[in-house]
Design a protein around this motif. Structure first.
Motif, PDB file in Angstrom:
ATOM      1  N   SER A  73      34.363  49.822  55.169  1.00  0.00           N
ATOM      2  CA  SER A  73      33.367  48.953  54.535  1.00  0.00           C
ATOM      3  C   SER A  73      32.068  49.598  53.934  1.00  0.00           C
ATOM      4  O   SER A  73      31.752  50.784  54.382  1.00  0.00           O
ATOM      5  CB  SER A  73      32.701  48.146  55.667  1.00  0.00           C
ATOM      6  OG  SER A  73      31.868  47.059  55.174  1.00  0.00           O
ATOM      7  N   HIS A  74      31.512  49.135  52.833  1.00  0.00           N
ATOM      8  CA  HIS A  74      30.431  49.625  52.423  1.00  0.00           C
ATOM      9  C   HIS A  74      28.977  49.153  52.971  1.00  0.00           C
ATOM     10  O   HIS A  74      27.857  50.234  52.802  1.00  0.00           O
ATOM     11  CB  HIS A  74      30.142  49.309  50.636  1.00  0.00           C
ATOM     12  CG  HIS A  74      29.225  49.830  50.003  1.00  0.00           C
ATOM     13  ND1 HIS A  74      29.167  51.313  49.672  1.00  0.00           N
ATOM     14  CD2 HIS A  74      28.136  49.298  49.379  1.00  0.00           C
ATOM     15  CE1 HIS A  74      28.151  51.591  48.999  1.00  0.00           C
ATOM     16  NE2 HIS A  74      27.345  50.603  48.764  1.00  0.00           N
ATOM     17  N   LEU A  75      28.937  48.059  53.409  1.00  0.00           N
ATOM     18  CA  LEU A  75      27.629  47.743  54.271  1.00  0.00           C
ATOM     19  C   LEU A  75      28.172  47.320  55.721  1.00  0.00           C
ATOM     20  O   LEU A  75      28.998  46.966  56.047  1.00  0.00           O
ATOM     21  CB  LEU A  75      27.224  46.568  53.360  1.00  0.00           C
ATOM     22  CG  LEU A  75      26.840  46.733  51.857  1.00  0.00           C
ATOM     23  CD1 LEU A  75      26.563  45.357  51.509  1.00  0.00           C
ATOM     24  CD2 LEU A  75      25.540  47.748  51.974  1.00  0.00           C
ATOM     25  N   PRO A  76      26.977  47.290  56.515  1.00  0.00           N
ATOM     26  CA  PRO A  76      26.991  47.265  57.757  1.00  0.00           C
ATOM     27  C   PRO A  76      27.327  45.591  58.280  1.00  0.00           C
ATOM     28  O   PRO A  76      26.361  45.042  59.068  1.00  0.00           O
ATOM     29  CB  PRO A  76      25.800  47.699  58.695  1.00  0.00           C
ATOM     30  CG  PRO A  76      24.822  47.628  57.578  1.00  0.00           C
ATOM     31  CD  PRO A  76      25.501  47.882  56.384  1.00  0.00           C
ATOM     32  N   VAL A  77      27.950  44.894  57.384  1.00  0.00           N
ATOM     33  CA  VAL A  77      28.140  43.567  57.577  1.00  0.00           C
ATOM     34  C   VAL A  77      29.557  43.255  57.395  1.00  0.00           C
ATOM     35  O   VAL A  77      30.441  44.007  56.655  1.00  0.00           O
ATOM     36  CB  VAL A  77      27.325  42.641  56.532  1.00  0.00           C
ATOM     37  CG1 VAL A  77      25.819  42.762  56.958  1.00  0.00           C
ATOM     38  CG2 VAL A  77      27.719  42.901  55.121  1.00  0.00           C
ATOM     39  N   ALA A  78      29.918  42.180  58.067  1.00  0.00           N
ATOM     40  CA  ALA A  78      31.381  41.835  58.002  1.00  0.00           C
ATOM     41  C   ALA A  78      32.339  42.948  58.145  1.00  0.00           C
ATOM     42  O   ALA A  78      33.304  43.151  57.425  1.00  0.00           O
ATOM     43  CB  ALA A  78      31.759  41.090  56.658  1.00  0.00           C
ATOM     44  N   LEU A  79      32.272  43.392  59.128  1.00  0.00           N
ATOM     45  CA  LEU A  79      32.687  44.832  59.766  1.00  0.00           C
ATOM     46  C   LEU A  79      34.166  44.307  60.348  1.00  0.00           C
ATOM     47  O   LEU A  79      34.869  45.448  60.644  1.00  0.00           O
ATOM     48  CB  LEU A  79      32.011  45.610  60.736  1.00  0.00           C
ATOM     49  CG  LEU A  79      30.750  46.064  60.117  1.00  0.00           C
ATOM     50  CD1 LEU A  79      30.258  47.128  61.200  1.00  0.00           C
ATOM     51  CD2 LEU A  79      31.266  47.181  58.977  1.00  0.00           C
ATOM     52  N   LYS A  80      34.642  43.178  60.347  1.00  0.00           N
ATOM     53  CA  LYS A  80      36.047  42.920  60.937  1.00  0.00           C
ATOM     54  C   LYS A  80      36.888  42.973  59.598  1.00  0.00           C
ATOM     55  O   LYS A  80      37.512  42.147  59.077  1.00  0.00           O
ATOM     56  CB  LYS A  80      35.967  41.450  61.397  1.00  0.00           C
ATOM     57  CG  LYS A  80      35.197  41.231  62.787  1.00  0.00           C
ATOM     58  CD  LYS A  80      35.343  39.823  63.481  1.00  0.00           C
ATOM     59  CE  LYS A  80      34.606  39.750  64.580  1.00  0.00           C
ATOM     60  NZ  LYS A  80      34.644  38.479  65.159  1.00  0.00           N
TER      61      LYS A  80
END
Length: 260
Positions: A68-75
């Motif tokens: 992932s590029h950002l620490p969101v939606a890490l699933k």
């Protein structure tokens, strides 16, 4: 008449020398797939366009290395399922004997001892593919101060992506295994180009690129855009890794340079 022939021969020599230099320069050029995991499909698309360097952002989340590029939606898919497992299948099919070496840059977004330990275990499962100098997949790390933990314990497996300043401030190669030198376009222009007179900027850029060529270390300036004019400029200076997001356009550009 003799003077004319001499000038003609001199002109031919200059053109031929420039041709050879251009061929040598193009041979060194390599496309780097920026944030490949955002492409559809990832990995396969880059390989299909003959890209030999791929960048993947990873986070350590719930005991997994996720892409992932950002620490969101890490699933999201794991690093292993999205890259290492498909690469291993290609390795077993002897894909790299014709394709050549693939450089896999892992950008560590939240480096921690736990992340480094999981990464060490992951690399161990694919050791035949990544161990250097014979493994066809060269893994190197970007971001995260703790990346040195893996370097010092697993020498010969992974390398580092280092900032230009690490080399140029000391004017020597670092003690660890550097596989690439990188800098942002903004930082390069602010710290290296703008302080000198415009007439000397091209010469300075070429001297910086030559420094890395002398050490046989690929050099990359990222964030410079996705236009052919900028790619031509970077290549003319001698930087050997061209950061790209548009694979088809970049692959076409590189092919044209190689036949010039």
């Amino acid at each position: 008449m003799k003077g004319f022939l001499f000038k003609l021969l001199l002109l031919i020599l200059v053109v031929f020398t420039n041709f050879l230099n251009a061929r040598a320069q193009n041979h060194l050029l390599q496309l780097h797939a920026h944030n490949d995991f955002n492409k559809n499909p990832p990995l396969k698309r880059a390989l299909a366009y003959g890209i030999h360097s791929i960048e993947v952002d990873i986070y350590f989340f719930r005991n997994q290395l996720v892409v992932s590029h950002l620490p969101v939606a890490l699933k999201k898919p794991t690093l292993e399922s999205l890259y290492f497992e498909p690469l291993w299948q290609l390795y077993l099919k002897d894909f790299f004997s014709s394709f050549g070496t693939l450089r896999l840059m892992l950008d560590l977004k939240n480096a921690s001892p736990e992340l480094m330990n999981h990464l060490r275990l992951l690399l161990g499962r694919y050791i035949d593919m990544v161990r250097q100098p014979d493994g066809p997949v060269k893994v190197f790390l970007s971001g995260g101060a703790l990346r040195n933990l893996l370097i010092h314990t697993d020498s010969g497996i992974v390398g580092l992506d280092d900032d230009f300043d690490i080399f140029l401030n000391r004017y020597k190669k670092p003690d660890h295994w550097s596989m690439q030198a990188s800098i942002s376009w903004g930082k390069f222009t602010d710290n290296y180009l703008k302080p000198v007179a415009p007439d000397y900027r091209d010469s300075l850029a070429r001297s910086v690129a030559r420094f890395f060529q002398d050490y046989n270390i690929p050099s990359r300036i990222y964030g410079a855009g996705n236009c052919r004019k900028r790619w031509d400029e970077l290549a003319s200076w001698g930087f050997t890794v061209i950061n790209v997001d548009r694979y088809c356009k970049a692959s076409s550009w590189l092919r044209k340079r190689n036949v010039q």
